[in-house]
Design an enzyme around this catalytic site. Structure first.
Site, PDB file in Angstrom:
ATOM      1  CD  GLU A 201     -38.857  10.334   0.686  1.00 28.55           C
ATOM      2  OE1 GLU A 201     -39.695  10.894   1.801  1.00 28.55           O
ATOM      3  OE2 GLU A 201     -39.048  11.071  -0.289  1.00 28.55           O
ATOM      4  CD  GLU A 310     -39.235  16.489   5.389  1.00 24.13           C
ATOM      5  OE1 GLU A 310     -40.075  17.103   4.913  1.00 24.13           O
ATOM      6  OE2 GLU A 310     -38.752  15.332   4.986  1.00 24.13           O
TER       7      GLU A 310
END
Length: 397
Positions: A201, A310
């Site tokens: 990520e 997120e």
């Protein structure tokens, strides 16, 4: 008698002096940096009282302590780059990180941000990242089968066989309500599932427990077992850093302004077809890579790519958190200049060619708190607007 004492004490004194001379230690907030570490540091750049950048010898960097990298030969740069990366897919920043104003790291060194906090310990991945879940697919959406326990998402996802992904991500400094909450915007590259989930990520995050402040910082994450192990940045060995220009965990110089100048940066992950290493880039600069040997599933290819925002929040006083995602404004409030955005979104296919994503699925965990809207105009390639304020009249719990 005195002559005997002198003959015994002289070697002892010499031994002590030699030990002191050859064992330098530096005290930092009650912690010591060992001789091995100080020998690896070529230069130190002081940014402010809370941030120091150490320029490490690239061949003595901490990541090489990983068991699978003991005899690793460093790949200095990618052997090839993805084809068809859109020319507009480079961000607006000229000076990527604040520490550049105070100095540069020499050739064949890498910048590592020194943590200045007392009693700091690496934060386990499972404490703040995506909880374990499986996915149930429906047309153009995907849904977690279990409660995501404080995590909220506004993301798009594509499935297939990939060698990476790229996107230009809008830079904001979202408000995080409580100290242990988090807001991030990133790209997920993953393969496998359950305990064999591998993921890389890359993006930006605001997370006070890790950095000691609420600034927006560049970060990378990896795991091979659904977040049980692996880590963020270089909190554990694994990521092989090669760039002397970009430091993990450091803040960006400029942020977007609501209804004003917009700042963004290009982030990417791609698999080098010759070495198999997964290279991370920002602003078109190869920062470093995750060796293929670290992974099980990602040693071959990625099968899921996600882009979006997120947050992690806790429901204090029985209500939803007011931690913001993106700019803190909904896409419905307006597009460019108001809501956060991803544009020039591309996936890299098995032929090492960058292309627009197809058969895109979307997932928004709580549309009244955070939302996502695809930009159908595609003026800046495939893109979307996303984000929101969290707690509001329609987002209570």
């Amino acid at each position: 008698m005195s002559k005997f004492i002198v003959s015994v004490s002289q070697p002892l004194v010499l031994a002590i002096l030699i030990f002191i001379i050859l064992t330098p230690k530096e005290l930092v907030d009650g912690r010591t940096i060992s001789n091995v570490v100080t020998q690896a540091i070529i230069k130190t750049i002081k940014v402010n009282k809370d941030e120091i950048i150490d320029c490490y010898d690239i061949y003595k960097q901490p990541s090489l302590n990983h068991p699978s990298l003991r005899n690793h030969t460093i790949q200095i740069r990618p052997s090839m780059y993805p084809k068809n990366i859109k020319s507009g897919n480079f961000g607006t920043l000229q000076l990527a990180q604040t520490w550049h104003k105070y100095g540069i790291c020499p050739h064949e060194t890498i910048p590592i941000r020194r943590d200045m906090r007392k009693h700091y310990r690496s934060i386990p991945l499972h404490k703040h990242l995506r909880p374990k879940y499986s996915l149930t697919k429906t047309p153009n959406t995907f849904q977690p089968n279990v409660n995501t326990a404080g995590h909220e998402y506004a993301v798009i996802k594509v499935r297939g066989n990939f060698l990476g992904a790229n996107a230009k991500i809008n830079l904001w400094n979202p408000v995080v309500e409580k100290q242990y909450e988090m807001s991030l915007s990133q790209i997920w590259v993953s393969a496998g599932d359950n305990d064999d989930l591998n993921t890389i990520e890359v993006g930006w995050q605001v997370y006070q427990p890790r950095y000691g402040d609420y600034q927006t910082r560049f970060f990378v994450i990896w795991t091979t077992d659904d977040y049980k192990h692996g880590c963020t940045n270089i909190e554990c060995p694994g990521f092989v850093h090669t760039s002397s220009d970009i430091a993990l965990g450091c803040n960006f110089t400029e942020m977007s302004i609501l209804n004003g100048d917009q700042k963004d940066a290009a982030f990417g992950v791609h698999k080098d077809q010759n070495s198999g290493n997964w290279w991370v880039s920002v602003q078109g600069i190869p920062v470093g890579y995750y060796p293929s040997s670290l992974f099980t599933q990602l040693s071959k290819k990625a099968v899921d790519i996600e882009f979006g925002g997120e947050i992690y929040g806790e429901r204090f006083e029985g209500r939803h958190t007011s931690t913001q995602m993106g700019s803190g404004h909904f896409p419905s409030e307006g597009g460019f200049g108001i809501s956060g955005f991803f544009n020039h979104v591309q996936v890299i296919n098995e032929n090492n060619e960058a292309e627009d994503p197809e058969n895109v699925e979307t997932y928004v965990s709580s549309p009244n708190c955070y939302d996502l809207k695809i930009d159908k105009k595609r003026i800046n390639g495939y893109g979307f607007y996303y984000g929101g304020p969290g707690y509001n009249d329609n987002c209570q719990e």
